[in-house]
Design a protein around this motif. Structure first.
Motif, short mmCIF file in Angstrom:
data_model
loop_
_atom_site.label_atom_id
_atom_site.label_comp_id
_atom_site.label_asym_id
_atom_site.label_seq_id
_atom_site.Cartn_x
_atom_site.Cartn_y
_atom_site.Cartn_z
N GLU A 99 0.80 -1.22 0.00
CA GLU A 99 0.00 0.00 0.00
C GLU A 99 0.83 1.27 0.00
N LEU A 100 2.14 1.15 0.13
CA LEU A 100 2.99 2.32 0.36
C LEU A 100 2.83 3.39 -0.71
N GLU A 101 2.97 3.01 -1.96
CA GLU A 101 2.94 4.03 -3.01
C GLU A 101 1.55 4.60 -3.23
N SER A 102 0.53 3.86 -2.82
CA SER A 102 -0.81 4.43 -2.91
C SER A 102 -0.99 5.54 -1.89
N VAL A 103 -0.21 5.50 -0.82
CA VAL A 103 -0.27 6.54 0.21
C VAL A 103 0.72 7.66 -0.08
N LEU A 104 1.95 7.29 -0.44
CA LEU A 104 3.01 8.28 -0.63
C LEU A 104 3.05 8.84 -2.05
#
Length: 378
Positions: free
Chosen positions: A23-28
């Motif tokens: 999920e990291l890049e969907s947040v950052l």
């Protein structure tokens, strides 16, 4: 008369649900609308499985002050805070340069009385600096009840919009994991959260407390150049320049306010230098590996586990892995809050027994500072 000082309570605040690696890049966000080529390699090395961000559905929900206040409000209620004598706050990521972080926190605590407030600047060791200030204040009688916090707010700084396109050196990254600590790669290392501890001049009447036996710190800034930094950069000769020496255009072009790491300095020094100092500390207090029931090393990455173990063996403090405790893989690297988050889990999940001794080790790479805390469960 010198008194004893005790950690009697610890609280934490980790915003929202844990974020998985997928999920990291969907947040950052995506740099230049492209998935990161280095993310998987960095995550494999750092071992972090989940972490927390003060972001919900694309909206930032807490700044650093608010994260800190959440932990404090869980530590002491509106009635008990009236008895607090001291507030000491440490962070790597304040919301502003002036006023100080701790003053802004105090300002947000509308129900708090007037008391002494101390801000500790720096990086991962800043919360331990605050703990030592509280420790000494309680010991000499300047304070009976002190609140100490560690907090970080990195999600805003790690957004893709804050990063320029950079060449991804995948082969070099595979061969040298220290590369994972350079600019863009730090996006996958840092996260949000806060923790607070209550330091008093007496232990709990019921339940366990942690007697603070010693807090030792040492800086090697006179020996090494700047290693981890934000708000500055190094010129072609390696000389560090603060943000005031750059033009407004350069501040943007050079991403001066991004967090960066000089991996050439990090590799040979971050573990060896600090754990050599630990040998001197153990000799001073006449303790050895057999005296340590819990070893809590603050690690920015699981990559450092083996070098730390090798350093402990080299310096005659071979604490076996079964006595180590970290929660990096679950909560991420929360910088100044990390040491308190480890202690919070041990204490609040009833993992401790009276008489056990805890050694907390916090290395800070910004200019090579180290903190070591020795505690006894009472």
């Amino acid at each position: 008369m010198i008194k004893e000082a005790y950690i009697t309570r610890i609280s934490k605040f980790l915003p929202h649900d844990p974020i998985s690696n997928d999920e990291l890049e969907s947040v950052l966000g995506y740099v230049n609308d492209q998935p990161s080529k280095s993310r998987a390699i960095v995550l494999r090395n750092n071992g972090i499985k989940t972490r927390y961000y003060a972001v919900k559905d694309g909206v930032f929900t807490h700044n650093n002050v608010q994260l800190t206040c959440e932990a404090i409000n869980k530590l002491v209620d509106q009635q008990e805070i009236q008895k607090v004598d001291l507030l000491a706050c440490g962070t790597s990521s304040p919301d502003q340069m002036m006023p100080s972080h701790a003053l802004m926190v105090h300002g947000e605590l509308r129900h708090a009385p007037s008391f002494e407030v101390v801000s500790q600047a720096g990086n991962c060791c800043s919360s331990i600096h605050g703990l030592k200030y509280a420790f000494n204040s309680v010991r000499v009688g300047d304070a009976k009840k002190a609140v100490v916090t560690g907090s970080e707010s990195f999600a805003r700084k790690m957004q893709a919009s804050n990063f320029v396109e950079e060449v991804q050196k995948l082969k070099e990254l595979e061969e040298n994991p220290y590369i994972a600590f350079e600019k863009d790669f730090l996006r996958w290392m840092l996260s949000d959260g806060s923790a607070a501890v209550l330091v008093e001049d007496h232990p709990n009447e019921e339940g366990l407390s942690l007697r603070i036996d010693s807090i030792d710190m040492c800086s090697y800034a006179q020996k090494y150049d700047t290693c981890m930094y934000m708000g500055g950069d190094k010129d072609e000769n390696g000389n560090f320049k603060g943000y005031l020496e750059f033009s407004n255009q350069e501040l943007i072009e050079k991403s001066i306010f991004s967090v960066k790491q000089d991996v050439k300095l990090l590799r040979p020094n971050i573990v060896a230098q600090g754990f050599e100092k630990l040998t001197e500390i153990c000799e001073r207090y006449a303790i050895g590996a057999d005296d340590i029931d819990w070893f809590l090393p603050h690690m920015s990455s699981e990559f450092f586990r083996k070098p730390i173990q090798e350093a402990l063996i080299k310096y005659n403090l071979p604490i076996p892995q079964e006595r180590w405790f970290t929660n990096l893989t679950k909560v991420g690297n929360v910088g100044a809050a990390s040491a308190f988050l480890m202690l919070e889990e041990l204490l609040n999940k009833n993992m401790l027994k009276k008489g056990e001794r805890i050694l907390v080790a916090v290395p800070e790479s910004s200019r090579f500072t180290y903190a070591f805390v020795l505690l006894t469960v009472v």
